[in-house]
Design an enzyme around this catalytic site. Sequence first.
Site, PDB file in Angstrom:
ATOM      1  N   CYS A   1      -7.286 -17.285   3.111  1.00 43.57           N
ATOM      2  CA  CYS A   1      -7.961 -17.035   1.835  1.00 43.57           C
ATOM      3  C   CYS A   1      -6.880 -16.809   0.780  1.00 43.57           C
ATOM      4  O   CYS A   1      -5.729 -17.186   0.981  1.00 43.57           O
ATOM      5  CB  CYS A   1      -8.956 -15.872   1.926  1.00 43.57           C
ATOM      6  SG  CYS A   1      -8.241 -14.222   2.142  1.00 43.57           S
TER       7      CYS A   1
ATOM      8  N   ARG B   1     -11.417 -11.908   3.022  1.00 47.12           N
ATOM      9  CA  ARG B   1     -12.132 -12.890   3.837  1.00 47.12           C
ATOM     10  C   ARG B   1     -11.378 -13.301   5.090  1.00 47.12           C
ATOM     11  O   ARG B   1     -11.942 -13.286   6.191  1.00 47.12           O
ATOM     12  CB  ARG B   1     -12.453 -14.126   2.991  1.00 47.12           C
ATOM     13  CG  ARG B   1     -13.400 -13.818   1.846  1.00 47.12           C
ATOM     14  CD  ARG B   1     -13.517 -14.969   0.883  1.00 47.12           C
ATOM     15  NE  ARG B   1     -12.280 -15.113   0.110  1.00 47.12           N
ATOM     16  CZ  ARG B   1     -12.038 -16.081  -0.756  1.00 47.12           C
ATOM     17  NH1 ARG B   1     -12.948 -17.022  -0.960  1.00 47.12           N
ATOM     18  NH2 ARG B   1     -10.906 -16.122  -1.427  1.00 47.12           N
TER      19      ARG B   1
ATOM     20  N   ASP C   1     -15.554 -14.820  -2.748  1.00 50.62           N
ATOM     21  CA  ASP C   1     -14.562 -13.750  -2.662  1.00 50.62           C
ATOM     22  C   ASP C   1     -15.250 -12.439  -3.021  1.00 50.62           C
ATOM     23  O   ASP C   1     -15.716 -12.268  -4.151  1.00 50.62           O
ATOM     24  CB  ASP C   1     -13.414 -14.027  -3.629  1.00 50.62           C
ATOM     25  CG  ASP C   1     -12.251 -13.063  -3.446  1.00 50.62           C
ATOM     26  OD1 ASP C   1     -12.423 -11.996  -2.817  1.00 50.62           O
ATOM     27  OD2 ASP C   1     -11.156 -13.380  -3.944  1.00 50.62           O
TER      28      ASP C   1
END
Length: 154
Positions: A8, A14, A122
């Site tokens: 990420c 994440r 996100d």
Amino acid sequence: MKRILMVCLGNICRSPLAEGILKSKVDSQKYFIDSAGTGGYHIGKLPDSRSIAVAKKYNIDITDQRCRQFEQSDFDNFDMIYVMDSFNMQDVLSLARNKEDRAKVKLILNEIFPGENVDVPDPYHDSERGFENVYKMLDKACNVIVERLENGEY
């Protein structure tokens, strides 16, 4: 041993969750799972406390993880590279040296939404609920990954 990398942006929200979830579902003798970020903002730091909390809620401990930045050598060190969104996919692909490198890179949610190129949102600027939603998405995607690994598709 098959080696899988989750990527990420900052490697604090994440990808640490994706790493922890997939690790919890596979045999560590057969699979090495890691994560990285395309940005170097948090190198050496723990994942975000909200990622740690949502993982803990599902009996997954990600406090052994430390943030690191994606490097071109990751193409040599990993068989599969799952990115969380198209922005990070572009960053990873910009470091690819050849078609073999590019072939390793996939959007993780294409596992549950084939060909739709859906991004994992996100959750950094979101509430606790955003982290819960991301966890659930990644858990579903990791279930498909495990199924495909066990069936020899990957």
